[in-house]
Enzyme design. Structure first.
Site, PDB file in Angstrom:
ATOM      1  N   CYS A  89       0.808  -1.220   0.000  1.00  0.00           N
ATOM      2  CA  CYS A  89       0.000   0.000   0.000  1.00  0.00           C
ATOM      3  C   CYS A  89       0.841   1.270   0.000  1.00  0.00           C
ATOM      4  CB  CYS A  89      -0.942   0.012   1.197  1.00  0.00           C
ATOM      5  SG  CYS A  89      -2.159  -1.326   1.169  1.00  0.00           S
ATOM      6  N   GLN A 155      -4.292  -8.911   6.269  1.00  0.00           N
ATOM      7  CA  GLN A 155      -4.410  -7.548   6.778  1.00  0.00           C
ATOM      8  C   GLN A 155      -5.683  -7.394   7.614  1.00  0.00           C
ATOM      9  OE1 GLN A 155      -3.533  -4.277   4.245  1.00  0.00           O
ATOM     10  NE2 GLN A 155      -2.071  -5.404   2.995  1.00  0.00           N
ATOM     11  N   ARG A 218     -20.098   9.007   1.069  1.00  0.00           N
ATOM     12  CA  ARG A 218     -21.534   8.883   1.353  1.00  0.00           C
ATOM     13  C   ARG A 218     -22.010  10.229   1.908  1.00  0.00           C
ATOM     14  NH1 ARG A 218     -19.331   3.823   2.734  1.00  0.00           N
ATOM     15  NH2 ARG A 218     -20.287   2.092   1.605  1.00  0.00           N
ATOM     16  N   SER A 244     -11.280   0.660   4.456  1.00  0.00           N
ATOM     17  CA  SER A 244     -11.060   1.477   3.258  1.00  0.00           C
ATOM     18  C   SER A 244     -11.854   0.903   2.091  1.00  0.00           C
ATOM     19  CB  SER A 244      -9.575   1.520   2.903  1.00  0.00           C
ATOM     20  OG  SER A 244      -9.060   0.211   2.716  1.00  0.00           O
ATOM     21  N   HIS A 345      -9.184   3.730  -1.327  1.00  0.00           N
ATOM     22  CA  HIS A 345      -7.765   3.375  -1.187  1.00  0.00           C
ATOM     23  C   HIS A 345      -7.336   2.606  -2.427  1.00  0.00           C
ATOM     24  CE1 HIS A 345      -4.038   1.808   0.144  1.00  0.00           C
ATOM     25  NE2 HIS A 345      -4.454   0.831   0.919  1.00  0.00           N
ATOM     26  N   CYS A 375       0.284   2.129   6.510  1.00  0.00           N
ATOM     27  CA  CYS A 375       0.519   0.735   6.894  1.00  0.00           C
ATOM     28  C   CYS A 375       0.604  -0.086   5.615  1.00  0.00           C
ATOM     29  CB  CYS A 375      -0.582   0.218   7.796  1.00  0.00           C
ATOM     30  SG  CYS A 375      -2.251   0.362   7.118  1.00  0.00           S
ATOM     31  N   GLY A 377       1.581  -4.164   3.694  1.00  0.00           N
ATOM     32  CA  GLY A 377       1.753  -5.596   3.800  1.00  0.00           C
ATOM     33  C   GLY A 377       3.180  -5.955   4.193  1.00  0.00           C
TER      34      GLY A 377
END
Length: 389
Positions: A89, A155, A218, A244, A345, A375, A377
């Protein structure tokens, strides 16, 4: 040591899975942000030394050096090289940091850092599962299995572990998720994203339109509605609403040297003050931003109170919540325009995407220092601290 400067950062508005950006090839998403950087900044693009592109799911339409293909599809000269990298990420944040290191070392003067991810066209995890289904092996080797027997490095499970370790409730997660949507809605309605978002023309049932608003927000979100979303795992705390959103998008940041500023008459928006990357427990995995930020602040000779705005990727609500708790950070300075829970994301594109937003937050608030962390992997985390100029 020489300094590295951010001249500009742009992103597409996020597209939901199967949504408004689903009809655009990821190569063309990348080409669009490259063209925007070139169009918005008056300089000789043939002087770009390299393009570094982050992408997590490097398969299918996102393979064969995605970054180079995006250069070839763009209006940039074909003479510009490109490389595609994967730090999960944090891929495009790492692209930005590699660009800064190249500039700070004096080996390059203009580097375009970027990220591209169409999670509709190349679904998350597909580059592993498709090979497994074809009998072509698993990413987990025999030696890795010996060290981590029976562990699948999830994750989602890491996020649930953070909830338990740091003592959060489902109500805490839901409240944070609602605030992400509320802030994203307010930022959108106030025009806070106008400078960072580049328009993409898309075909819709209502005709040709320009996509300029993040599709995942939203605008009618309520805390009650978020709290009513079903759990992803029985007995757990996390729901899709506190995670996400799957997202299609691309982003880019122009990183240059002081000499390039002078040679091309460019005006910097920020100076890169500190860069670092760390790694820790690959099982809980998503907790590393806590410790990475602590180490980065110490190296930079700063305290969390010195930072005016933070962008901490909202992979799951417990990640930024734990980060705030551990560091004693102010929620008012965190993800002020909303985060990935509302905005999406797009994996490898999120690093430079967050930087575009961080610059906008600092501009809107008049802040001086900004910090971004992700954060990742494998239990990794990148940290970038910038000084707005």
């Amino acid at each position: 040591m020489a300094h590295a400067y951010i001249v500009d950062a742009v992103r597409t508005a996020g597209g939901k899975r199967g949504g408004k950006l689903a009809g655009i090839h990821p190569v063309d998403l990348g080409a669009a942000v490259f063209d925007a950087i070139a169009a918005r900044n008056d300089f000789d693009t043939s002087k770009i030394d390299d393009v570094i592109t982050g992408c997590v799911s490097q398969g299918g339409q996102q393979t064969m050096d995605l970054g180079r293909n995006a250069v070839l599809a763009s209006n940039l000269p074909d003479s510009i090289p490109a490389v595609t990298i994967d730090r999960q990420c944090g891929s495009s944040q790492q692209a930005m940091m590699f660009a800064a290191q190249a500039v700070m070392s004096g080996t390059q003067d203009i580097v375009l850092a970027s990220g591209i991810e169409s999670m509709t066209r190349v679904p998350m995890g597909s580059v592993a599962t498709l090979f497994i289904k074809e009998g072509l092996g698993h990413y987990k080797s025999e030696r890795l299995e010996e060290k981590y027997p029976g562990i699948m490095f999830s994750q989602f499970m890491g996020a649930e572990m953070i909830v338990k370790k740091h003592g959060f409730s489902k109500d805490d997660l839901d409240a944070f998720a609602f605030e992400s949507h509320r802030r994203a809605k307010a930022a959108t309605e106030a025009g806070r994203f106008q400078r960072e978002i580049i328009g993409l023309d898309i075909d819709t049932p209502d005709g040709r339109q320009t996509h300029l608003i993040d599709e995942g927000i939203r605008f009618d979100a309520t805390l009650e509605g978020i709290a009513g979303v079903k759990l992803l795992q029985e007995g757990g705390t996390i729901t899709a609403a506190s995670s996400s959103q799957i997202c299609d998008g691309a982003s880019a940041a122009l990183i240059v040297s002081e000499q390039a500023l002078k040679d091309h008459g460019l005006t910097p928006r920020a100076r890169i003050h500190h860069i670092s990357v760390t790694a820790g427990d690959p099982v809980i995995m998503l907790e590393e931003p806590l410790f990475a930020t602590e180490k980065a602040l110490k190296k930079a000779g700063m305290k969390i109170g010195d930072i005016d705005a933070y962008e901490v990727n909202e992979a799951f609500a417990p990640v930024p919540l734990a980060w705030m708790k551990y560091l004693g950070a102010d929620h008012g300075r965190l993800n002020q325009h909303g985060g990935a829970i509302a905005l999406g994301h797009p994996l490898g594109a999120s690093g430079t995407k967050l930087m575009a937003t961080l610059l906008g937050v600092l501009d809107a608030t008049g802040g001086k220092y900004g910090l971004q962390t992700m954060c990742e992997g494998g239990g990794q985390a990148n940290v970038t601290i910038i000084e707005r100029l």
